[in-house]
Scaffold this motif. Sequence first.
Motif, PDB file in Angstrom:
ATOM      1  N   UNK A  82       0.839  -1.199   0.000  1.00  0.00           N
ATOM      2  CA  UNK A  82       0.000   0.000   0.000  1.00  0.00           C
ATOM      3  C   UNK A  82       0.876   1.251   0.000  1.00  0.00           C
ATOM      4  N   UNK A  83       2.000   1.169   0.727  1.00  0.00           N
ATOM      5  CA  UNK A  83       2.938   2.287   0.760  1.00  0.00           C
ATOM      6  C   UNK A  83       3.527   2.566  -0.609  1.00  0.00           C
ATOM      7  N   UNK A  84       3.841   1.507  -1.359  1.00  0.00           N
ATOM      8  CA  UNK A  84       4.388   1.725  -2.698  1.00  0.00           C
ATOM      9  C   UNK A  84       3.335   2.345  -3.620  1.00  0.00           C
ATOM     10  N   UNK A  85       2.081   1.982  -3.435  1.00  0.00           N
ATOM     11  CA  UNK A  85       1.021   2.616  -4.216  1.00  0.00           C
ATOM     12  C   UNK A  85       0.940   4.101  -3.867  1.00  0.00           C
ATOM     13  N   UNK A  86       1.057   4.421  -2.585  1.00  0.00           N
ATOM     14  CA  UNK A  86       1.041   5.824  -2.162  1.00  0.00           C
ATOM     15  C   UNK A  86       2.223   6.585  -2.769  1.00  0.00           C
ATOM     16  N   UNK A  87       3.396   5.951  -2.756  1.00  0.00           N
ATOM     17  CA  UNK A  87       4.601   6.595  -3.287  1.00  0.00           C
ATOM     18  C   UNK A  87       4.643   6.577  -4.814  1.00  0.00           C
ATOM     19  N   UNK A  88       3.625   5.989  -5.426  1.00  0.00           N
ATOM     20  CA  UNK A  88       3.478   6.013  -6.889  1.00  0.00           C
ATOM     21  C   UNK A  88       2.309   6.895  -7.301  1.00  0.00           C
ATOM     22  N   UNK A  89       1.789   7.667  -6.333  1.00  0.00           N
ATOM     23  CA  UNK A  89       0.648   8.569  -6.566  1.00  0.00           C
ATOM     24  C   UNK A  89      -0.607   7.805  -7.013  1.00  0.00           C
ATOM     25  N   UNK A  90      -0.771   6.597  -6.448  1.00  0.00           N
ATOM     26  CA  UNK A  90      -1.932   5.779  -6.789  1.00  0.00           C
ATOM     27  C   UNK A  90      -2.841   5.509  -5.584  1.00  0.00           C
ATOM     28  N   UNK A  91      -2.512   6.119  -4.448  1.00  0.00           N
ATOM     29  CA  UNK A  91      -3.293   5.908  -3.225  1.00  0.00           C
ATOM     30  C   UNK A  91      -3.195   7.185  -2.406  1.00  0.00           C
ATOM     31  N   UNK A  92      -4.317   7.639  -1.866  1.00  0.00           N
ATOM     32  CA  UNK A  92      -4.335   8.957  -1.233  1.00  0.00           C
ATOM     33  C   UNK A  92      -4.694   8.936   0.247  1.00  0.00           C
ATOM     34  N   UNK A  93      -4.396   7.828   0.930  1.00  0.00           N
ATOM     35  CA  UNK A  93      -4.667   7.768   2.370  1.00  0.00           C
ATOM     36  C   UNK A  93      -3.389   7.416   3.126  1.00  0.00           C
ATOM     37  N   UNK A  94      -2.425   8.339   3.168  1.00  0.00           N
ATOM     38  CA  UNK A  94      -1.154   8.039   3.826  1.00  0.00           C
ATOM     39  C   UNK A  94      -1.293   7.720   5.309  1.00  0.00           C
ATOM     40  N   UNK A  95      -2.279   8.320   5.975  1.00  0.00           N
ATOM     41  CA  UNK A  95      -2.456   8.071   7.414  1.00  0.00           C
ATOM     42  C   UNK A  95      -2.667   6.584   7.683  1.00  0.00           C
ATOM     43  N   UNK A  96      -3.403   5.921   6.795  1.00  0.00           N
ATOM     44  CA  UNK A  96      -3.636   4.489   6.966  1.00  0.00           C
ATOM     45  C   UNK A  96      -2.349   3.706   6.728  1.00  0.00           C
ATOM     46  N   UNK A  97      -1.560   4.139   5.764  1.00  0.00           N
ATOM     47  CA  UNK A  97      -0.280   3.480   5.494  1.00  0.00           C
ATOM     48  C   UNK A  97       0.613   3.519   6.723  1.00  0.00           C
ATOM     49  N   UNK A  98       0.770   4.725   7.316  1.00  0.00           N
ATOM     50  CA  UNK A  98       1.657   4.866   8.483  1.00  0.00           C
ATOM     51  C   UNK A  98       1.110   4.090   9.677  1.00  0.00           C
ATOM     52  N   UNK A  99      -0.199   4.066   9.820  1.00  0.00           N
ATOM     53  CA  UNK A  99      -0.801   3.299  10.914  1.00  0.00           C
ATOM     54  C   UNK A  99      -0.531   1.804  10.749  1.00  0.00           C
TER      55      UNK A  99
END
Length: 400
Positions: free
Chosen positions: A121-138
Amino acid sequence: MAHPFNKALNYLSSKKYDKALAIFKKLWKETPYKEIALNMGSAYRGLSDFDNALKYYLEANAADLPYTDNTFSETYPKALNNLGLLAYTYENDVVACDLYAKALEVEPQYWDALWNYSQALGRRYCSNKYDRPALVWEMMESRFHRGDAGVKLKNKKKDLILWDYITKVDSIVVLTEQGFGDHLQFGRYLSILEKFADKIWVQCADRAAVFYSKYNTCSDPLETDATHGVAFCNLARLCSDIPSGDWLKDKYVQKLPNGILDIGVTWSGNSAHGNDAYRSSKPGYFKQLSECGTLYTLNPTEVGTKGFIGLDSSGWDATIRELGKLDFVVCVDTSIAHLCGSLGMKCYCIMPLYDSDYRWGDSSMGTSNVWYDSVRVIRNNGSWEQAIKDCIQLIKYENS
Protein backbone atom coordinates in the motif's frame (compact mmCIF):
# COMPACT_ATOMS: atom_id res chain seq x y z
CA MET A 1 8.89 -36.61 8.99
CA ALA A 2 9.69 -34.12 11.79
CA HIS A 3 13.47 -34.44 11.71
CA PRO A 4 14.14 -33.94 7.96
CA PHE A 5 11.43 -31.26 7.79
CA ASN A 6 13.06 -29.29 10.59
CA LYS A 7 16.45 -29.78 8.98
CA ALA A 8 15.10 -28.35 5.75
CA LEU A 9 13.61 -25.39 7.64
CA ASN A 10 17.04 -24.69 9.13
CA TYR A 11 18.56 -24.72 5.66
CA LEU A 12 15.82 -22.38 4.48
CA SER A 13 16.36 -19.89 7.32
CA SER A 14 20.12 -19.89 6.64
CA LYS A 15 19.44 -19.26 2.92
CA LYS A 16 20.81 -22.61 1.78
CA TYR A 17 17.93 -22.92 -0.63
CA ASP A 18 19.25 -25.80 -2.75
CA LYS A 19 19.77 -28.02 0.29
CA ALA A 20 16.37 -27.12 1.69
CA LEU A 21 14.67 -27.81 -1.62
CA ALA A 22 16.26 -31.24 -1.99
CA ILE A 23 14.73 -32.34 1.32
CA PHE A 24 11.35 -30.71 0.70
CA LYS A 25 11.08 -32.40 -2.72
CA LYS A 26 11.66 -35.81 -1.15
CA LEU A 27 9.08 -35.13 1.56
CA TRP A 28 6.60 -33.85 -1.02
CA LYS A 29 6.79 -37.12 -2.95
CA GLU A 30 6.28 -39.14 0.22
CA THR A 31 3.52 -37.16 1.94
CA PRO A 32 2.31 -33.91 0.33
CA TYR A 33 1.15 -31.38 2.91
CA LYS A 34 0.44 -27.66 2.92
CA GLU A 35 3.48 -26.85 5.02
CA ILE A 36 5.81 -28.67 2.64
CA ALA A 37 4.36 -26.93 -0.42
CA LEU A 38 4.64 -23.56 1.32
CA ASN A 39 8.31 -24.00 2.16
CA MET A 40 9.12 -25.45 -1.26
CA GLY A 41 7.67 -22.26 -2.69
CA SER A 42 9.89 -20.19 -0.41
CA ALA A 43 12.99 -22.19 -1.40
CA TYR A 44 12.21 -21.62 -5.07
CA ARG A 45 11.61 -17.93 -4.35
CA GLY A 46 15.01 -17.74 -2.65
CA LEU A 47 16.52 -19.17 -5.83
CA SER A 48 14.66 -16.55 -7.93
CA ASP A 49 12.61 -19.29 -9.57
CA PHE A 50 9.38 -17.37 -9.27
CA ASP A 51 7.35 -19.63 -11.56
CA ASN A 52 7.88 -22.66 -9.34
CA ALA A 53 7.42 -20.50 -6.25
CA LEU A 54 4.00 -19.51 -7.57
CA LYS A 55 3.16 -23.14 -8.39
CA TYR A 56 3.83 -24.37 -4.87
CA TYR A 57 2.28 -21.41 -3.06
CA LEU A 58 -0.91 -22.14 -5.02
CA GLU A 59 -0.60 -25.83 -4.10
CA ALA A 60 -0.25 -24.83 -0.43
CA ASN A 61 -3.45 -22.81 -0.62
CA ALA A 62 -5.46 -25.60 -2.29
CA ALA A 63 -8.51 -26.59 -0.25
CA ASP A 64 -8.01 -30.32 -0.89
CA LEU A 65 -4.43 -30.41 0.39
CA PRO A 66 -4.17 -31.26 4.11
CA TYR A 67 -1.98 -29.82 6.82
CA THR A 68 0.53 -32.11 8.52
CA ASP A 69 -2.12 -32.86 11.18
CA ASN A 70 -4.46 -34.07 8.37
CA THR A 71 -6.92 -31.19 8.80
CA PHE A 72 -8.15 -29.09 5.89
CA SER A 73 -9.01 -25.43 5.32
CA GLU A 74 -10.39 -23.37 2.47
CA THR A 75 -7.51 -20.88 2.72
CA TYR A 76 -3.99 -20.95 4.16
CA PRO A 77 -3.01 -17.47 5.44
CA LYS A 78 0.73 -18.10 5.10
CA ALA A 79 0.29 -19.18 1.48
CA LEU A 80 -1.80 -16.07 0.77
CA ASN A 81 0.87 -13.91 2.40
CA ASN A 82 3.62 -15.46 0.27
CA LEU A 83 1.53 -15.14 -2.87
CA GLY A 84 1.27 -11.48 -1.95
CA LEU A 85 5.06 -11.25 -1.74
CA LEU A 86 5.32 -12.68 -5.26
CA ALA A 87 2.77 -10.19 -6.55
CA TYR A 88 4.82 -7.42 -4.93
CA THR A 89 7.93 -8.68 -6.74
CA TYR A 90 6.13 -8.12 -10.04
CA GLU A 91 4.77 -4.73 -8.89
CA ASN A 92 1.22 -6.09 -8.89
CA ASP A 93 0.52 -4.15 -5.71
CA VAL A 94 -3.27 -4.14 -6.03
CA VAL A 95 -3.22 -7.95 -6.24
CA ALA A 96 -0.74 -8.11 -3.35
CA CYS A 97 -2.97 -5.95 -1.16
CA ASP A 98 -5.97 -8.16 -1.94
CA LEU A 99 -4.04 -11.31 -0.98
CA TYR A 100 -2.81 -9.80 2.29
CA ALA A 101 -6.35 -8.65 3.10
CA LYS A 102 -7.66 -12.19 2.56
CA ALA A 103 -4.96 -13.61 4.84
CA LEU A 104 -5.91 -11.10 7.54
CA GLU A 105 -9.60 -12.02 7.23
CA VAL A 106 -8.65 -15.51 8.37
CA GLU A 107 -5.99 -14.46 10.86
CA PRO A 108 -6.54 -10.82 11.97
CA GLN A 109 -3.33 -10.65 14.03
CA TYR A 110 -1.07 -12.01 11.31
CA TRP A 111 1.49 -9.24 11.77
CA ASP A 112 3.78 -10.26 8.92
CA ALA A 113 0.85 -10.09 6.51
CA LEU A 114 -0.17 -6.67 7.86
CA TRP A 115 3.42 -5.41 7.51
CA ASN A 116 3.65 -6.69 3.94
CA TYR A 117 0.24 -5.14 3.24
CA SER A 118 1.59 -1.80 4.44
CA GLN A 119 4.58 -2.07 2.10
CA ALA A 120 2.43 -2.75 -0.96
CA LEU A 121 0.00 0.00 0.00
CA GLY A 122 2.94 2.29 0.76
CA ARG A 123 4.39 1.72 -2.70
CA ARG A 124 1.02 2.62 -4.22
CA TYR A 125 1.04 5.82 -2.16
CA CYS A 126 4.60 6.59 -3.29
CA SER A 127 3.48 6.01 -6.89
CA ASN A 128 0.65 8.57 -6.57
CA LYS A 129 -1.93 5.78 -6.79
CA TYR A 130 -3.29 5.91 -3.22
CA ASP A 131 -4.34 8.96 -1.23
CA ARG A 132 -4.67 7.77 2.37
CA PRO A 133 -1.15 8.04 3.83
CA ALA A 134 -2.46 8.07 7.41
CA LEU A 135 -3.64 4.49 6.97
CA VAL A 136 -0.28 3.48 5.49
CA TRP A 137 1.66 4.87 8.48
CA GLU A 138 -0.80 3.30 10.91
CA MET A 139 -0.45 -0.12 9.27
CA MET A 140 3.33 0.18 9.33
CA GLU A 141 3.19 0.14 13.13
CA SER A 142 2.76 -3.62 12.72
CA ARG A 143 6.58 -3.63 12.58
CA PHE A 144 6.57 -3.57 16.37
CA HIS A 145 4.58 -6.83 16.59
CA ARG A 146 6.46 -9.13 14.21
CA GLY A 147 8.29 -11.22 16.81
CA ASP A 148 11.95 -11.83 16.01
CA ALA A 149 11.60 -9.91 12.72
CA GLY A 150 10.01 -6.92 14.44
CA VAL A 151 11.45 -3.56 15.46
CA LYS A 152 12.48 -3.24 19.10
CA LEU A 153 12.66 0.26 20.53
CA LYS A 154 15.60 0.89 22.86
CA ASN A 155 14.32 2.53 26.01
CA LYS A 156 15.35 2.09 29.66
CA LYS A 157 13.10 4.89 30.88
CA LYS A 158 10.17 2.96 32.31
CA ASP A 159 7.87 5.95 32.82
CA LEU A 160 8.28 7.28 29.26
CA ILE A 161 4.87 7.92 27.72
CA LEU A 162 4.25 7.17 24.05
CA TRP A 163 3.16 10.44 22.48
CA ASP A 164 -0.33 10.77 20.94
CA TYR A 165 0.64 13.15 18.04
CA ILE A 166 -1.69 15.83 19.39
CA THR A 167 -0.71 16.95 22.90
CA LYS A 168 1.79 19.78 23.38
CA VAL A 169 4.58 18.58 25.69
CA ASP A 170 7.62 20.13 27.37
CA SER A 171 10.18 17.55 26.25
CA ILE A 172 10.02 14.62 23.85
CA VAL A 173 12.53 12.03 22.64
CA VAL A 174 12.52 10.61 19.11
CA LEU A 175 13.32 6.91 19.45
CA THR A 176 15.75 5.25 17.08
CA GLU A 177 14.60 2.29 15.01
CA GLN A 178 15.21 0.33 11.83
CA GLY A 179 17.95 1.40 9.42
CA PHE A 180 19.87 4.64 9.22
CA GLY A 181 18.28 5.47 5.87
CA ASP A 182 14.91 5.64 7.63
CA HIS A 183 16.25 8.24 10.07
CA LEU A 184 17.36 10.42 7.18
CA GLN A 185 14.11 9.91 5.30
CA PHE A 186 11.92 10.84 8.25
CA GLY A 187 14.25 13.48 9.73
CA ARG A 188 12.41 16.07 7.61
CA TYR A 189 9.50 15.84 10.07
CA LEU A 190 11.55 17.05 13.05
CA SER A 191 10.83 20.69 12.21
CA ILE A 192 7.10 19.91 12.38
CA LEU A 193 7.59 18.20 15.74
CA GLU A 194 8.93 21.52 17.07
CA LYS A 195 5.34 22.80 17.08
CA PHE A 196 4.41 20.17 19.64
CA ALA A 197 7.40 20.16 21.99
CA ASP A 198 9.52 22.87 23.64
CA LYS A 199 12.52 20.55 23.73
CA ILE A 200 13.40 17.73 21.34
CA TRP A 201 15.83 14.90 21.97
CA VAL A 202 16.96 12.54 19.22
CA GLN A 203 18.20 9.10 20.18
CA CYS A 204 21.13 8.19 17.94
CA ALA A 205 24.65 6.83 17.79
CA ASP A 206 27.42 9.37 18.42
CA ARG A 207 28.52 9.22 14.79
CA ALA A 208 25.03 10.31 13.65
CA ALA A 209 24.80 13.31 15.99
CA VAL A 210 26.13 15.53 13.19
CA PHE A 211 22.69 15.37 11.55
CA TYR A 212 20.83 16.53 14.64
CA SER A 213 23.01 19.48 15.72
CA LYS A 214 19.86 21.59 16.05
CA TYR A 215 18.51 19.24 18.69
CA ASN A 216 19.66 17.43 21.82
CA THR A 217 20.98 13.89 21.30
CA CYS A 218 21.16 10.87 23.57
CA SER A 219 21.94 7.17 23.46
CA ASP A 220 18.95 6.29 25.68
CA PRO A 221 15.87 8.21 26.91
CA LEU A 222 17.08 7.58 30.48
CA GLU A 223 19.66 10.32 29.89
CA THR A 224 16.97 12.90 29.09
CA ASP A 225 14.27 14.94 30.77
CA ALA A 226 11.77 13.79 28.15
CA THR A 227 8.36 12.77 29.43
CA HIS A 228 7.16 11.46 26.05
CA GLY A 229 8.62 9.42 23.24
CA VAL A 230 7.79 8.81 19.58
CA ALA A 231 9.27 6.28 17.15
CA PHE A 232 11.30 7.90 14.39
CA CYS A 233 9.32 6.56 11.44
CA ASN A 234 6.04 7.46 13.14
CA LEU A 235 6.87 11.13 12.63
CA ALA A 236 5.26 10.79 9.19
CA ARG A 237 1.91 10.81 10.99
CA LEU A 238 2.39 14.51 11.76
CA CYS A 239 1.10 15.69 8.39
CA SER A 240 -0.66 14.40 5.29
CA ASP A 241 1.86 15.85 2.85
CA ILE A 242 5.52 14.94 2.39
CA PRO A 243 7.78 17.88 3.34
CA SER A 244 10.83 18.79 1.26
CA GLY A 245 13.54 16.14 1.49
CA ASP A 246 16.62 18.39 1.56
CA TRP A 247 16.35 19.12 5.28
CA LEU A 248 20.17 18.93 5.69
CA LYS A 249 21.05 21.21 2.75
CA ASP A 250 22.79 23.72 5.03
CA LYS A 251 25.47 21.09 5.74
CA TYR A 252 26.34 20.60 2.07
CA VAL A 253 28.67 22.71 -0.06
CA GLN A 254 28.33 21.77 -3.73
CA LYS A 255 31.44 21.22 -5.84
CA LEU A 256 32.11 23.89 -8.44
CA PRO A 257 32.20 22.54 -12.02
CA ASN A 258 35.75 22.07 -13.34
CA GLY A 259 35.14 20.15 -16.55
CA ILE A 260 35.84 16.78 -14.91
CA LEU A 261 33.09 14.58 -13.47
CA ASP A 262 34.03 13.14 -10.09
CA ILE A 263 31.57 10.37 -9.31
CA GLY A 264 31.00 8.72 -5.93
CA VAL A 265 29.81 5.11 -6.05
CA THR A 266 28.55 2.49 -3.67
CA TRP A 267 27.60 -0.92 -5.04
CA SER A 268 26.86 -2.75 -1.78
CA GLY A 269 25.07 -2.28 1.50
CA ASN A 270 24.72 -4.05 4.83
CA SER A 271 24.86 -7.80 4.17
CA ALA A 272 22.35 -8.34 6.98
CA HIS A 273 19.66 -6.46 5.07
CA GLY A 274 16.71 -8.69 4.23
CA ASN A 275 16.91 -7.95 0.50
CA ASP A 276 20.68 -7.67 0.21
CA ALA A 277 20.95 -10.59 -2.23
CA TYR A 278 18.99 -8.49 -4.75
CA ARG A 279 20.04 -5.04 -3.52
CA SER A 280 23.86 -5.25 -3.54
CA SER A 281 25.70 -5.46 -6.85
CA LYS A 282 29.32 -6.09 -7.92
CA PRO A 283 32.14 -3.63 -8.69
CA GLY A 284 32.47 -4.92 -12.25
CA TYR A 285 29.13 -3.41 -13.19
CA PHE A 286 29.96 -0.07 -11.58
CA LYS A 287 33.36 0.13 -13.28
CA GLN A 288 31.48 0.78 -16.51
CA LEU A 289 30.66 4.22 -15.09
CA SER A 290 34.30 5.20 -15.70
CA GLU A 291 33.31 6.25 -19.22
CA CYS A 292 31.48 9.12 -17.55
CA GLY A 293 34.20 10.29 -15.14
CA THR A 294 36.58 9.44 -12.30
CA LEU A 295 35.17 6.94 -9.80
CA TYR A 296 35.44 7.19 -6.01
CA THR A 297 34.08 4.67 -3.53
CA LEU A 298 32.15 5.85 -0.46
CA ASN A 299 31.86 2.49 1.32
CA PRO A 300 34.78 1.62 3.66
CA THR A 301 34.39 -2.08 2.82
CA GLU A 302 34.93 -1.24 -0.87
CA VAL A 303 38.13 0.80 -0.42
CA GLY A 304 41.05 -0.81 -2.23
CA THR A 305 38.95 -2.15 -5.11
CA LYS A 306 40.85 -1.67 -8.36
CA GLY A 307 39.47 1.12 -10.51
CA PHE A 308 38.05 3.15 -7.63
CA ILE A 309 39.67 5.85 -5.49
CA GLY A 310 38.88 5.47 -1.80
CA LEU A 311 37.39 8.39 0.13
CA ASP A 312 37.37 9.11 3.84
CA SER A 313 34.23 7.51 5.24
CA SER A 314 35.41 7.28 8.85
CA GLY A 315 32.30 9.10 10.00
CA TRP A 316 29.22 10.79 8.62
CA ASP A 317 30.79 14.23 9.02
CA ALA A 318 33.78 13.05 6.96
CA THR A 319 31.44 11.53 4.36
CA ILE A 320 29.60 14.84 3.99
CA ARG A 321 32.90 16.66 3.44
CA GLU A 322 33.93 14.11 0.81
CA LEU A 323 30.58 14.43 -0.96
CA GLY A 324 31.38 18.10 -1.44
CA LYS A 325 34.29 17.05 -3.69
CA LEU A 326 32.02 15.09 -6.02
CA ASP A 327 29.63 16.03 -8.80
CA PHE A 328 27.12 13.31 -7.97
CA VAL A 329 26.73 9.81 -6.56
CA VAL A 330 25.67 6.52 -8.15
CA CYS A 331 24.64 3.90 -5.62
CA VAL A 332 22.39 0.99 -4.83
CA ASP A 333 19.53 1.51 -2.36
CA THR A 334 21.53 2.25 0.80
CA SER A 335 21.69 5.07 3.33
CA ILE A 336 24.00 7.02 0.97
CA ALA A 337 21.03 7.65 -1.33
CA HIS A 338 19.08 9.08 1.61
CA LEU A 339 22.05 11.16 2.70
CA CYS A 340 22.39 12.66 -0.78
CA GLY A 341 18.67 13.36 -0.94
CA SER A 342 18.70 14.97 2.51
CA LEU A 343 21.65 17.18 1.51
CA GLY A 344 20.05 18.09 -1.82
CA MET A 345 22.91 16.46 -3.74
CA LYS A 346 22.36 14.79 -7.10
CA CYS A 347 22.26 11.02 -6.85
CA TYR A 348 21.40 8.15 -9.17
CA CYS A 349 19.97 5.33 -7.06
CA ILE A 350 19.79 1.94 -8.79
CA MET A 351 16.96 -0.28 -7.59
CA PRO A 352 17.44 -3.93 -6.55
CA LEU A 353 17.05 -6.74 -9.07
CA TYR A 354 13.69 -7.48 -7.44
CA ASP A 355 11.52 -6.21 -4.57
CA SER A 356 12.29 -2.49 -4.61
CA ASP A 357 11.46 -0.67 -1.40
CA TYR A 358 8.04 0.98 -1.13
CA ARG A 359 9.49 4.49 -0.78
CA TRP A 360 10.79 4.64 -4.36
CA GLY A 361 7.39 3.90 -5.89
CA ASP A 362 6.83 1.54 -8.82
CA SER A 363 8.11 1.69 -12.41
CA SER A 364 5.33 4.09 -13.44
CA MET A 365 7.29 6.79 -11.58
CA GLY A 366 10.21 6.52 -14.02
CA THR A 367 13.28 8.23 -12.56
CA SER A 368 11.18 10.29 -10.12
CA ASN A 369 10.27 9.66 -6.50
CA VAL A 370 8.13 11.50 -3.95
CA TRP A 371 10.80 11.81 -1.23
CA TYR A 372 13.86 13.49 -2.75
CA ASP A 373 13.98 15.92 -5.66
CA SER A 374 17.73 15.43 -6.13
CA VAL A 375 17.62 11.62 -6.38
CA ARG A 376 17.07 9.98 -9.76
CA VAL A 377 15.73 6.43 -9.53
CA ILE A 378 17.11 3.87 -11.98
CA ARG A 379 14.59 1.05 -12.31
CA ASN A 380 15.94 -2.49 -12.45
CA ASN A 381 14.15 -5.15 -14.49
CA GLY A 382 16.26 -8.01 -13.19
CA SER A 383 19.55 -7.08 -14.92
CA TRP A 384 22.41 -5.11 -13.38
CA GLU A 385 23.98 -4.82 -16.82
CA GLN A 386 20.93 -3.08 -18.26
CA ALA A 387 20.39 -0.94 -15.16
CA ILE A 388 23.96 0.39 -15.39
CA LYS A 389 23.51 1.11 -19.10
CA ASP A 390 20.32 3.03 -18.34
CA CYS A 391 22.15 4.95 -15.62
CA ILE A 392 25.06 5.86 -17.94
CA GLN A 393 22.62 7.05 -20.59
CA LEU A 394 20.84 9.32 -18.08
CA ILE A 395 24.14 10.63 -16.69
CA LYS A 396 25.35 11.59 -20.16
CA TYR A 397 22.03 13.24 -20.97
CA GLU A 398 21.92 15.29 -17.75
CA ASN A 399 25.61 16.16 -17.52
CA SER A 400 26.63 16.78 -21.13
